[in-house]
Enzyme design. Structure first.
Site, PDB file in Angstrom:
ATOM      1  CG  ASP A   1      -9.249   0.231   5.648  1.00  0.00           C
ATOM      2  OD1 ASP A   1      -9.047  -0.051   4.456  1.00  0.00           O
ATOM      3  OD2 ASP A   1      -8.435   0.004   6.561  1.00  0.00           O
TER       4      ASP A   1
ATOM      5  CD  GLN B   1      -3.045  -4.278   6.983  1.00  0.00           C
ATOM      6  OE1 GLN B   1      -2.957  -3.347   6.197  1.00  0.00           O
ATOM      7  NE2 GLN B   1      -3.803  -5.342   6.733  1.00  0.00           N
TER       8      GLN B   1
ATOM      9  CE  LYS C   1      -3.711  -2.440   2.409  1.00  0.00           C
ATOM     10  NZ  LYS C   1      -4.293  -2.807   3.712  1.00  0.00           N
TER      11      LYS C   1
END
Ligand code: NAP
Length: 291
Positions: A121, A98, A54
């Site tokens: 997200d 994460q 990412k």
């Protein structure tokens, strides 16, 4: 004739160029580069790899990106304090924590702590609610990646019967929501499809899958989708990412290629699209915050 390939790498490359050019336009106009802060707690090798990928994709597209690496012993209070700091930082438009987090940290508390305006997200309950109501602030990355992969290969979802195998909060459930909604100016990615969601309590999974014009596998079970489950010519999108004896594979049995009309490979299908939609959301967040 074998199925055509839904090439996520190629679509992702095109979309990343589009994003890079919009980022460049903003910076040329004197605006701050969209900024993504990734937070990684602990040493999980898969998470380290995801964050690395990412981070690189952000750099390549001209986004400002920083990775905050914390030891596995970090307390929940310390993590929440970092999140609060990032929430207040005007150079940060998107925050990615994460998952999974170490067991002593409550994931739901951390997800709720991220400012909804920076929740790229789309995991915060406020953003999940907005999505469910048909007024999304952000689209969740993997479901949006699946829809873009279909659309950019000319596969319409409107009026189609889509079967989604899996109902998780990250993939199956938000994907089903997006697929079933009516598109509007503020919800352009909505699929207008007839949607069936299957899970471990679904009876006659084979017969249910056979109904699908578009079959989306997001169970995390290698080879669970076999050729007899697939209507000839159907599009099969394989979200599954399973490591079997050190090799990545999806949820679809290899022989589905000879029945389906379209197939997304693993790797090289949905994975690159997910990362691309994270960049897309960070750009969106920058537009929403900075104008
Ligand atoms: P998850 O939280 O484990 O959910 C799996 C879902 O599949 C559950 O709803 C489960 O049903 C259902 N399921 C499991 N076995 C089944 C079976 N035998 N028959 C029917 N349904 C079954 O997983 P997830 O987070 O959604 O991820 C799914 C897969 O996608 C994983 O392989 C993951 O690594 C991959 N993934 C890929 C990306 C990407 O970017 N490519 C992103 C996210 C996830 P129940 O609800 O009844 O348990």
């Amino acid at each position: 004739m074998p199925a055509q390939r839904l090439d996520g790498k190629a679509v992702a490359a095109t979309m990343r160029l589009e994003i890079a050019s919009r980022v460049a336009e903003r910076t040329l106009a004197g605006k701050r580069a969209p900024g993504l802060a990734a937070v990684l707690v602990g040493e999980d090798p898969a998470s380290q790899q995801y964050v690395k990928n990412k981070h690189k994709a952000c750099q390549d597209a001209g986004l400002a990106t920083a990775v905050h690496r914390l030891p596995a012993t970090t307390s929940q209070a310390e993590l929440l304090s970092l999140v609060a700091q990032l929430n207040a930082d005007p150079s940060v438009h998107g925050i990615l924590v994460q998952l999974p987090l170490p067991k002593h940290i409550e994931e739901a508390a951390v997800i709720r702590a991220v400012s909804p305006a920076k929740d790229v997200d789309c995991f915060h309950p406020e953003n999940v609610g907005l999505l469910a109501a048909g007024h999304p602030r952000f689209y969740p990355c993997t479901p949006h990646g699946v829809l873009q992969l279909l659309r950019r290969n000319g596969i319409a979802t409107a009026g189609k019967h889509v079967v989604v195998v899996g109902r998780s909060n990250i993939v199956g459930k938000p994907l089903a929501l997006m697929l079933m909604q009516k598109p509007t100016a503020t919800n352009p990615a909505a699929g207008d499809a007839t949607v069936t969601v299957a899970h471990t309590r679904t009876q006659n999974l084979t017969e249910v899958c056979q109904l699908a014009d578009i079959l989306i596998a997001a169970a995390g079970v290698p080879a669970i989708i076999t050729p007899e489950m697939v209507k000839p010519g159907a599009a099969v999108v394989d979200v599954g990412t399973n490591n079997v004896a050190g090799k990545w594979c999806g949820d679809m049995h290899e022989s589905v290629w000879s029945v389906a009309g379209w197939v997304s490979p693993v790797p090289g299908g949905v994975g690159p699209m997910t990362i691309t939609m994270l960049l897309y959301n960070t750009l969106e967040a920058a537009k929403q915050i900075d104008g």
